[in-house]
Each structure stands twice: as C-alpha cells, then as structure tokens.
Design a protein around this motif. Sequence first.
Motif, PDB file in Angstrom:
ATOM      1  N   PRO A   6      47.502  61.119  57.443  1.00 32.22           N
ATOM      2  CA  PRO A   6      49.405  61.792  56.661  1.00 32.22           C
ATOM      3  C   PRO A   6      49.315  63.372  56.764  1.00 32.22           C
ATOM      4  O   PRO A   6      47.469  63.990  57.090  1.00 32.22           O
ATOM      5  N   ALA A   7      49.806  64.273  56.533  1.00 32.40           N
ATOM      6  CA  ALA A   7      50.062  65.370  56.065  1.00 32.40           C
ATOM      7  C   ALA A   7      48.601  65.599  54.943  1.00 32.40           C
ATOM      8  O   ALA A   7      48.116  64.458  54.327  1.00 32.40           O
ATOM      9  N   VAL A   8      47.820  67.084  54.588  1.00 28.78           N
ATOM     10  CA  VAL A   8      46.908  67.616  54.040  1.00 28.78           C
ATOM     11  C   VAL A   8      45.773  66.640  54.817  1.00 28.78           C
ATOM     12  O   VAL A   8      44.891  67.123  54.359  1.00 28.78           O
ATOM     13  N   THR A   9      45.710  66.217  54.526  1.00 34.68           N
ATOM     14  CA  THR A   9      44.482  64.424  54.683  1.00 34.68           C
ATOM     15  C   THR A   9      44.147  64.837  56.158  1.00 34.68           C
ATOM     16  O   THR A   9      43.380  64.561  56.829  1.00 34.68           O
ATOM     17  N   GLY A  10      45.442  64.068  56.946  1.00 33.18           N
ATOM     18  CA  GLY A  10      45.108  64.183  58.581  1.00 33.18           C
ATOM     19  C   GLY A  10      45.466  65.654  58.780  1.00 33.18           C
ATOM     20  O   GLY A  10      45.196  65.788  60.480  1.00 33.18           O
ATOM     21  N   PHE A  11      46.886  66.628  58.747  1.00 31.16           N
ATOM     22  CA  PHE A  11      47.160  67.288  58.928  1.00 31.16           C
ATOM     23  C   PHE A  11      46.984  68.639  58.419  1.00 31.16           C
ATOM     24  O   PHE A  11      47.512  68.166  57.339  1.00 31.16           O
ATOM     25  N   SER A  12      47.168  69.295  58.442  1.00 27.55           N
ATOM     26  CA  SER A  12      46.988  70.948  58.071  1.00 27.55           C
ATOM     27  C   SER A  12      48.036  71.559  57.981  1.00 27.55           C
ATOM     28  O   SER A  12      49.257  71.109  58.792  1.00 27.55           O
ATOM     29  N   GLN A  13      48.725  72.203  57.105  1.00 27.75           N
ATOM     30  CA  GLN A  13      50.184  72.257  56.557  1.00 27.75           C
ATOM     31  C   GLN A  13      50.758  73.538  55.850  1.00 27.75           C
ATOM     32  O   GLN A  13      49.713  73.396  54.567  1.00 27.75           O
ATOM     33  N   LEU A  14      51.432  74.114  56.030  1.00 30.89           N
ATOM     34  CA  LEU A  14      51.965  75.567  55.124  1.00 30.89           C
ATOM     35  C   LEU A  14      54.129  74.872  54.807  1.00 30.89           C
ATOM     36  O   LEU A  14      54.486  74.679  55.024  1.00 30.89           O
ATOM     37  N   VAL A  15      54.048  75.052  53.479  1.00 32.54           N
ATOM     38  CA  VAL A  15      55.130  74.497  52.562  1.00 32.54           C
ATOM     39  C   VAL A  15      55.954  75.352  52.433  1.00 32.54           C
ATOM     40  O   VAL A  15      55.217  76.545  52.058  1.00 32.54           O
ATOM     41  N   THR A  16      56.398  76.009  52.267  1.00 35.16           N
ATOM     42  CA  THR A  16      57.429  77.384  52.002  1.00 35.16           C
ATOM     43  C   THR A  16      58.984  77.516  51.838  1.00 35.16           C
ATOM     44  O   THR A  16      59.504  77.229  53.612  1.00 35.16           O
ATOM     45  N   PRO A  17      59.618  78.508  51.348  1.00 37.67           N
ATOM     46  CA  PRO A  17      60.801  77.970  51.123  1.00 37.67           C
ATOM     47  C   PRO A  17      61.259  78.875  52.955  1.00 37.67           C
ATOM     48  O   PRO A  17      62.978  79.125  52.938  1.00 37.67           O
ATOM     49  N   GLY A  18      60.580  79.490  53.546  1.00 40.83           N
ATOM     50  CA  GLY A  18      61.280  80.528  54.061  1.00 40.83           C
ATOM     51  C   GLY A  18      59.857  81.262  54.699  1.00 40.83           C
ATOM     52  O   GLY A  18      59.274  81.786  54.633  1.00 40.83           O
ATOM     53  N   ALA A  19      60.469  80.705  56.294  1.00 41.50           N
ATOM     54  CA  ALA A  19      58.693  81.879  57.779  1.00 41.50           C
ATOM     55  C   ALA A  19      59.698  82.605  58.201  1.00 41.50           C
ATOM     56  O   ALA A  19      59.937  82.148  59.265  1.00 41.50           O
ATOM     57  N   THR A  20      58.682  83.729  58.688  1.00 40.14           N
ATOM     58  CA  THR A  20      58.338  84.454  59.866  1.00 40.14           C
ATOM     59  C   THR A  20      57.294  84.691  60.380  1.00 40.14           C
ATOM     60  O   THR A  20      56.473  84.519  60.919  1.00 40.14           O
ATOM     61  N   PHE A  21      57.605  83.521  61.990  1.00 39.86           N
ATOM     62  CA  PHE A  21      56.477  84.069  63.276  1.00 39.86           C
ATOM     63  C   PHE A  21      56.301  84.947  63.458  1.00 39.86           C
ATOM     64  O   PHE A  21      57.401  84.272  65.089  1.00 39.86           O
ATOM     65  N   GLY A  22      55.499  85.460  64.160  1.00 37.45           N
ATOM     66  CA  GLY A  22      54.823  86.236  65.236  1.00 37.45           C
ATOM     67  C   GLY A  22      53.819  86.120  65.674  1.00 37.45           C
ATOM     68  O   GLY A  22      53.467  87.405  66.540  1.00 37.45           O
ATOM     69  N   GLY A  23      52.598  85.776  65.236  1.00 36.34           N
ATOM     70  CA  GLY A  23      51.288  85.753  65.408  1.00 36.34           C
ATOM     71  C   GLY A  23      51.340  84.577  66.637  1.00 36.34           C
ATOM     72  O   GLY A  23      52.099  84.010  67.182  1.00 36.34           O
ATOM     73  N   ILE A  24      50.521  84.241  66.597  1.00 33.80           N
ATOM     74  CA  ILE A  24      49.974  83.012  67.342  1.00 33.80           C
ATOM     75  C   ILE A  24      49.244  81.456  66.222  1.00 33.80           C
ATOM     76  O   ILE A  24      48.390  82.340  65.781  1.00 33.80           O
ATOM     77  N   LEU A  25      50.495  80.989  67.546  1.00 32.55           N
ATOM     78  CA  LEU A  25      49.747  79.104  66.932  1.00 32.55           C
ATOM     79  C   LEU A  25      47.868  78.747  67.636  1.00 32.55           C
ATOM     80  O   LEU A  25      47.974  78.682  69.000  1.00 32.55           O
ATOM     81  N   THR A  26      47.388  78.820  66.504  1.00 29.33           N
ATOM     82  CA  THR A  26      46.065  78.164  67.573  1.00 29.33           C
ATOM     83  C   THR A  26      45.499  76.636  66.911  1.00 29.33           C
ATOM     84  O   THR A  26      45.833  76.267  65.282  1.00 29.33           O
ATOM     85  N   LEU A  27      44.939  76.284  67.917  1.00 30.81           N
ATOM     86  CA  LEU A  27      44.140  74.554  67.156  1.00 30.81           C
ATOM     87  C   LEU A  27      42.850  74.386  67.003  1.00 30.81           C
ATOM     88  O   LEU A  27      42.825  75.360  68.953  1.00 30.81           O
ATOM     89  N   PRO A  28      42.480  74.174  66.454  1.00 38.91           N
ATOM     90  CA  PRO A  28      40.616  74.284  66.667  1.00 38.91           C
ATOM     91  C   PRO A  28      40.065  73.469  67.906  1.00 38.91           C
ATOM     92  O   PRO A  28      40.647  72.374  68.288  1.00 38.91           O
ATOM     93  N   PRO A  29      39.378  73.507  68.627  1.00 34.44           N
ATOM     94  CA  PRO A  29      38.696  73.242  69.860  1.00 34.44           C
ATOM     95  C   PRO A  29      38.461  71.380  69.345  1.00 34.44           C
ATOM     96  O   PRO A  29      38.937  71.037  70.140  1.00 34.44           O
ATOM     97  N   SER A  30      38.116  70.979  68.095  1.00 36.32           N
ATOM     98  CA  SER A  30      37.752  69.618  68.093  1.00 36.32           C
ATOM     99  C   SER A  30      39.577  68.541  68.725  1.00 36.32           C
ATOM    100  O   SER A  30      39.531  67.834  68.214  1.00 36.32           O
TER     101      SER A  30
END
Length: 372
Positions: free
Chosen positions: A346-370
Amino acid sequence: STIGGTLGVTAAGAIPGSGALLVGGAATFEAGAPHNITLNNPLNTFLSVGITSGKDGSIAEINDIVMAASTIGGDLSVTASNGGITGTQALSVDGAASFNLFGNCDLSLTGANDFDSVAFNGGRNATINDVNDLVLAASSASGNLDITAENAISDSGQVSVGGTASFDSNTSGDITVDQLNVTGLITANTVNGNATIINAVATSFGGSVGGQYSVRATTGGITDGGPIISLGGLILQAPGTSQISQNLASIGGLTFNGTGTLTVAGTNTYTGDTVLTAGTLSLTGSLATSHVRVQGGTLRGNGALGNLTSTGGPVRPGNSPGSFTTSGPATIGAGSTYTVEINGLPAVTGFSQLVTPGATFGGILTLPPSNT
C-alpha cells in the motif's frame, strides 16, 4: 637569592633576573610603565608573584605559579615547568598574554582579568575570565577549556582542545571562534549576541544563544550534544553525516547548507522556517509547525511538515519509500522536482506520497530508475 619571607622590588628601570629567586612568601615587582621585568630562570620559586607596573613581563617557575594582581603595559609570558598556573586576582595586560604549562597541570585565571589577547599552551584544563572582549591566540590544551568574557569572544589562531570547550559572553557580545580543533562538546552561551563556531573535526554542540547560532564542521558531521536554544535561528553546515536528535523548540528556525546529510529526528515545535540550500535533509521526526523551504539540495524522509515550498531542489518523500504530510499548502515550483518511488501497495510502504490540503505543481515529476 634565597628569601624566607616576602620580596618587594622597586626600580626606576628594567628588572632583569638571570639567577634563581627562591622566595618563601609573596613577591612583587615594580619597574614603571616603560621598563621590562624579566624573571625567566626556570628554577625560580614564589609563594605568589605579581607585577604592579612594567612594560613587558616574563615569569618562570619550577613549580606551581600563583599570580597576584598585576598591571602590564606590554606583553606577559608566564611559564610553569612542573606545575599549574592559578590566579584569582586581576591581571591587566595591554598586550599579548601567554601561559605555558606541561603535563597534567591546569591553568585557572578566574579574577577580573583584562587581556588584549591570551594564549595557553600545554597542560590539561584551561579556565580564563575576562571583563571585556577576549581574543584567543593560537593555543592548545589536552583537557577542557572554559572561557568567560563580559563582551565578545573571538580567536586569532587555531585553538586545539582535547576535551570539551565552553564559551560564555555575559552581555551583548558575539562569540566568533572559527579556528577550532575541539574533540569534545562545544558549548556557546550569549545573552543576545550571535555565536559562530567553525571546528576542524566532527562536532558535537549545544548552548543558549540569544541571537543567531551558526555551527560548521569542516570535516565529518554535526550532532547535538547538549540542549540548544537559538532565538535568532540555527545554521548548520557539514560535509559528513549529521543528526539533530532532540526536540527543538526555542530556535528561530533551522538552515542546513552543508554538502552532507542532516537527519532531523526530534518532534520539533519551533515556528520559524526550515531552509535547505544544499546537501540532504532527511526527516525522521516532525517539523509540523515549520514552513519547510527547499532552495537547493534534497528533502526526503517521513513525517509531518507545516507548509512546503520547493523552488530549487528535489522533494522525495520516504527513505525508500515513505510519506510527507503537510498541515498547510505544498508548492513544487518550476526549479524543483518531485520524486515518487513505486514498489507496489500500500501507500508509504509500497509507494511514496505527499499528503496535503492543497498542492501547486510547477516542477518535474520523476520516478527513480528502479521504478521504470
């Protein structure tokens, strides 16, 4: 000369002393402001010795030296061949003062001293008090160092200490000791002045600083070895592995700009900003009341944040993988990246997450090579 009682010498010129003086009582010497007093025979013995007036003064003794009240217009050099150097009365030295000891002997000058600069070499522990500013010249002690000044404390040469080092300014003076080589705990205390510590080895620190507290280790990491108060904010810089384990409350904020990694492990309650400009900040505790600003370096780990603003570095929840939870908005700006590890459920142990009441994304989303 051998004198069973006290000795008082007054001259209208220089007082040289090539032969040994064996004085069973107190010895005082007065030459007048323009003239030197030289008592550097290593076989001298005094119950106590003082210079009431003179330019440069040089005193040597084979055993312990007890310094009586002295007024020196120039430099003062004191050497104990086989004992310690102590003084509870005021030593006023307009020039450079140096104290030389050998072996497991201590230097203790606790009177209302006024030194332009002071150096200590050899011996074990050193305790020095000054009623004004104090400059530490190049010095070394195998044991502990305790420096107290009414105003500012600084150094003009490397100060090497095998044990702990404590610096205390009693009024509004700053502490700036940037040429240290201290093995043990370093403590700085000011009323409302700033403190700057630069140490040549891995550094353990603590203290109560009314202004800004800056600690830098030029090699190794930084750890909290004692309680920390820094009302003007705490700045840390180190190339190695650093960790703050205590719960920070009374600090004006935290900045890390080292090239290494800082782990923040405590449940922190300070309300100032947490700023990362270089290196890696790894959260294993809580920064729930702080606005975390990533201006460079990498933010990673698990725990609670206040607001999150990243403008110049990667945000990577977890340490393979994990979660950040913010109480305020999260902004991943154009100069930043957000890295997600996906290893399953599940989340946290299976995949990373950012829990927030409001988010603004203007950057780059990346996945590690693995993950690809």
